[in-house]
Design a protein around this motif. Structure first.
Motif, short mmCIF file in Angstrom:
data_model
loop_
_atom_site.label_atom_id
_atom_site.label_comp_id
_atom_site.label_asym_id
_atom_site.label_seq_id
_atom_site.Cartn_x
_atom_site.Cartn_y
_atom_site.Cartn_z
N GLY A 184 105.77 -74.38 10.59
CA GLY A 184 105.16 -73.30 11.36
C GLY A 184 104.63 -72.20 10.46
N GLN A 185 104.61 -71.03 11.01
CA GLN A 185 104.07 -69.87 10.32
C GLN A 185 104.84 -69.58 9.03
OE1 GLN A 185 103.97 -66.54 12.93
NE2 GLN A 185 102.88 -65.19 11.53
N VAL A 186 104.11 -69.23 7.97
CA VAL A 186 104.73 -68.87 6.70
C VAL A 186 104.73 -67.35 6.59
CG1 VAL A 186 104.53 -68.96 4.19
CG2 VAL A 186 104.06 -71.01 5.56
N VAL A 187 105.93 -66.79 6.37
CA VAL A 187 106.10 -65.35 6.22
C VAL A 187 106.77 -65.07 4.88
CG1 VAL A 187 107.09 -63.24 7.20
CG2 VAL A 187 106.34 -65.09 8.72
N VAL A 188 106.19 -64.18 4.10
CA VAL A 188 106.76 -63.81 2.80
C VAL A 188 107.53 -62.51 2.96
CG1 VAL A 188 106.25 -63.17 0.42
CG2 VAL A 188 104.89 -64.94 1.56
N LEU A 189 108.76 -62.49 2.44
CA LEU A 189 109.55 -61.26 2.39
C LEU A 189 109.61 -60.79 0.95
CD1 LEU A 189 111.45 -59.22 3.87
CD2 LEU A 189 113.35 -60.70 3.18
N ALA A 190 109.14 -59.57 0.70
CA ALA A 190 109.16 -58.99 -0.65
C ALA A 190 109.62 -57.54 -0.55
CB ALA A 190 107.77 -59.06 -1.28
N ASP A 191 110.09 -57.00 -1.66
CA ASP A 191 110.40 -55.57 -1.66
C ASP A 191 109.22 -54.82 -2.29
OD1 ASP A 191 110.68 -55.62 -4.46
OD2 ASP A 191 112.87 -55.78 -4.37
N THR A 192 109.34 -53.51 -2.36
CA THR A 192 108.21 -52.71 -2.82
C THR A 192 107.84 -53.00 -4.27
OG1 THR A 192 109.85 -50.94 -3.18
CG2 THR A 192 108.50 -50.80 -1.19
N ASN A 193 108.80 -53.51 -5.05
CA ASN A 193 108.49 -53.88 -6.43
C ASN A 193 107.81 -55.24 -6.51
OD1 ASN A 193 109.61 -51.53 -7.54
ND2 ASN A 193 111.65 -52.42 -7.59
N THR A 245 114.05 -62.30 -10.63
CA THR A 245 114.87 -61.69 -11.68
C THR A 245 115.74 -62.78 -12.31
OG1 THR A 245 116.75 -61.18 -10.23
CG2 THR A 245 114.99 -59.52 -10.40
N LEU A 246 116.20 -62.54 -13.51
CA LEU A 246 117.07 -63.50 -14.17
C LEU A 246 118.35 -63.69 -13.38
CD1 LEU A 246 117.64 -65.35 -16.58
CD2 LEU A 246 118.56 -63.35 -17.79
N LEU A 247 118.89 -62.60 -12.84
CA LEU A 247 120.12 -62.69 -12.06
C LEU A 247 119.93 -63.61 -10.86
CD1 LEU A 247 122.57 -59.86 -11.21
CD2 LEU A 247 121.77 -61.35 -9.39
N ALA A 248 118.83 -63.45 -10.15
CA ALA A 248 118.60 -64.28 -8.98
C ALA A 248 118.29 -65.72 -9.38
CB ALA A 248 117.45 -63.71 -8.14
N LEU A 305 109.89 -63.42 -15.08
CA LEU A 305 110.75 -62.55 -15.89
C LEU A 305 109.93 -61.54 -16.69
CD1 LEU A 305 113.44 -65.07 -17.21
CD2 LEU A 305 113.45 -63.68 -15.12
N ALA A 306 108.66 -61.84 -16.91
CA ALA A 306 107.79 -60.91 -17.64
C ALA A 306 107.55 -59.62 -16.86
CB ALA A 306 106.46 -61.58 -17.97
N THR A 307 107.85 -59.62 -15.57
CA THR A 307 107.66 -58.41 -14.75
C THR A 307 108.86 -57.47 -14.83
OG1 THR A 307 108.64 -59.36 -12.72
CG2 THR A 307 106.29 -59.78 -13.12
N LEU A 308 109.94 -57.90 -15.48
CA LEU A 308 111.17 -57.12 -15.49
C LEU A 308 111.21 -56.12 -16.64
CD1 LEU A 308 113.84 -59.92 -14.89
CD2 LEU A 308 112.70 -58.49 -13.19
N ASP A 309 111.86 -54.99 -16.38
CA ASP A 309 112.15 -54.09 -17.50
C ASP A 309 113.42 -54.60 -18.19
OD1 ASP A 309 114.46 -53.12 -16.14
OD2 ASP A 309 113.31 -51.54 -15.18
N PRO A 310 113.71 -54.15 -19.42
CA PRO A 310 114.86 -54.67 -20.17
C PRO A 310 116.18 -54.53 -19.43
CG PRO A 310 113.41 -53.45 -21.63
CD PRO A 310 112.89 -53.23 -20.24
N ARG A 311 116.33 -53.46 -18.66
CA ARG A 311 117.60 -53.26 -17.95
C ARG A 311 117.84 -54.36 -16.93
NH1 ARG A 311 119.18 -48.29 -13.83
NH2 ARG A 311 121.40 -48.87 -13.59
N GLN A 312 116.80 -54.73 -16.18
CA GLN A 312 116.93 -55.79 -15.18
C GLN A 312 117.19 -57.14 -15.84
OE1 GLN A 312 117.03 -55.93 -11.92
NE2 GLN A 312 116.39 -53.92 -11.22
#
Length: 347
Positions: free
Chosen positions: A26-35, A118-121, A158-165
């Motif tokens: 069915g319908q495809v819905v993407v969930l993202a946060d503001t980042n 993210t690497l954690l995820a 992972l290239a979108t992450l800052d070092p802390r993340q």
């Protein structure tokens, strides 16, 4: 999860697009946060059906709540998404946990895809079928076990992450090595996060977690090994989350938890002094210490009473019986945890 339901590599987004184009979905819905809506969605969008829709939520652990879930469910309802819809969760641990939870409950369950950024995820949160949200200040207090339809791990994100993340995710990699792979800890532990190619480390880490989860999908036994560092880590993270301006990342809390629970392992005669020193040296070479005052050790430890591994009033902890050998269901007290926190504070 079957192997064909897990895709890892830098070219897997096209495969995701092909699967989402299959008849009967069915319908495809993407969930993202503001980042991730800004940094990652543009990379994913060309591979999605033209008719897909984006739902955007606020970024941050403080928004991993039922209030955010209500907003997601409201938008799914207004989109008239039916039981054949697919929710594509694009983000870190907050998005994959919350998105999986929303999908599992919407219309008694719709398919969802985890696209961890993210690497954690990528090494932890998106794999294993745990979903959930925080409640009354306690980490992942509400949730269900629900396997995703597909997991797509693209190390390019992972290239979108800052070092802390990036470092925050490394805590979960260290955890996997400490509970079940002494050789990897010895080989890679001294490298920190200065690795060129994360792909083989992600593959090995995910494979290790899958092997454990397959033995115990509902966390009644061996899967508890994956909670090493989390009894103290979750307590510390929950305590600081309730104090605006003192919030820390999940991986930062877990890193502190690794040291604290390694110390508890040593205190109980399970881990040698040399083993404890190796854990401390590795963790503190990558992570800055989490800041709290010694007097806060007791109120932080109080949060461990709500740990999901507990049995009645007994706090069950995963400890180390040597590097690479975790053991679960080890009883500890609030006093033990407070003492571990004070030890960490003195380092």
């Amino acid at each position: 999860m079957l192997n064909e339901d897990l895709l890892i590599g830098n070219q897997i987004l096209s495969e995701l697009g092909a699967r989402l184009a299959r008849p009967g979905l069915g319908q495809v819905v993407v969930l993202a946060d503001t980042n991730t809506a800004t940094l990652c969605y543009p990379r994913l969008k060309p591979h999605l059906p033209a008719t897909h829709t984006l739902i955007e939520i606020a970024a941050g652990e403080e928004h991993k709540t039922l209030t955010t879930c209500e907003e997601v469910w409201r938008q799914l309802t207004e989109l008239r998404a039916d039981r054949h819809a697919v929710l594509v969760n694009l983000g870190g641990g907050v998005v994959t946990d919350l998105g999986g939870f929303c999908a599992a409950l919407y219309k008694r369950g719709i398919r969802f895809v985890q696209v961890p950024t993210t690497l954690l995820a990528q090494v932890d949160a998106s794999v294993g079928g745990k979903t959930g949200v925080d409640f009354l200040g306690f980490k992942n207090q509400l949730g269900v076990f629900q396997e995703p339809w597909l997991v797509c791990i693209n190390p390019d994100f992972l290239a979108t992450l800052d070092p802390r993340q990036l470092k925050a995710g490394y805590a979960e990699v260290l955890k996997h090595w400490l509970i079940a792979d002494a050789d990897a800890f010895a080989t890679y532990g001294a490298q920190g996060v200065l690795t060129i190619d994360w792909t083989p480390i992600i593959r090995d880490s995910v494979a290790l977690k899958q092997r454990i989860v397959e033995q115990d999908p509902r966390e009644s036994g061996p899967r508890k090994l994956l909670n090493f560092g989390h009894t103290v880590g979750h307590a510390l993270e929950s305590y600081l989350l309730l104090q605006p301006g003192r919030e820390i990342l999940h991986g930062e809390a877990v890193a502190a938890g690794l040291v604290c629970e390694a110390w508890l392992s040593h205190r109980k005669g399970l881990l040698s002094a040399a083993g404890l020193e190796k854990v401390e040296t590795c963790v503190l070479s990558v992570f800055e210490k989490v800041q709290f005052v010694s007097l806060e050790a007791d109120p932080i430890a109080d949060f461990a009473r709500q740990d999901k591994k507990n049995t009645g009033a007994v706090i069950n902890c995963t400890l180390l019986e040597g590097i690479g050998h975790g053991i679960y269901d080890q009883p500890v007290t609030e006093e033990d945890i407070a003492a571990a926190l004070r030890y960490y504070h003195r380092l």
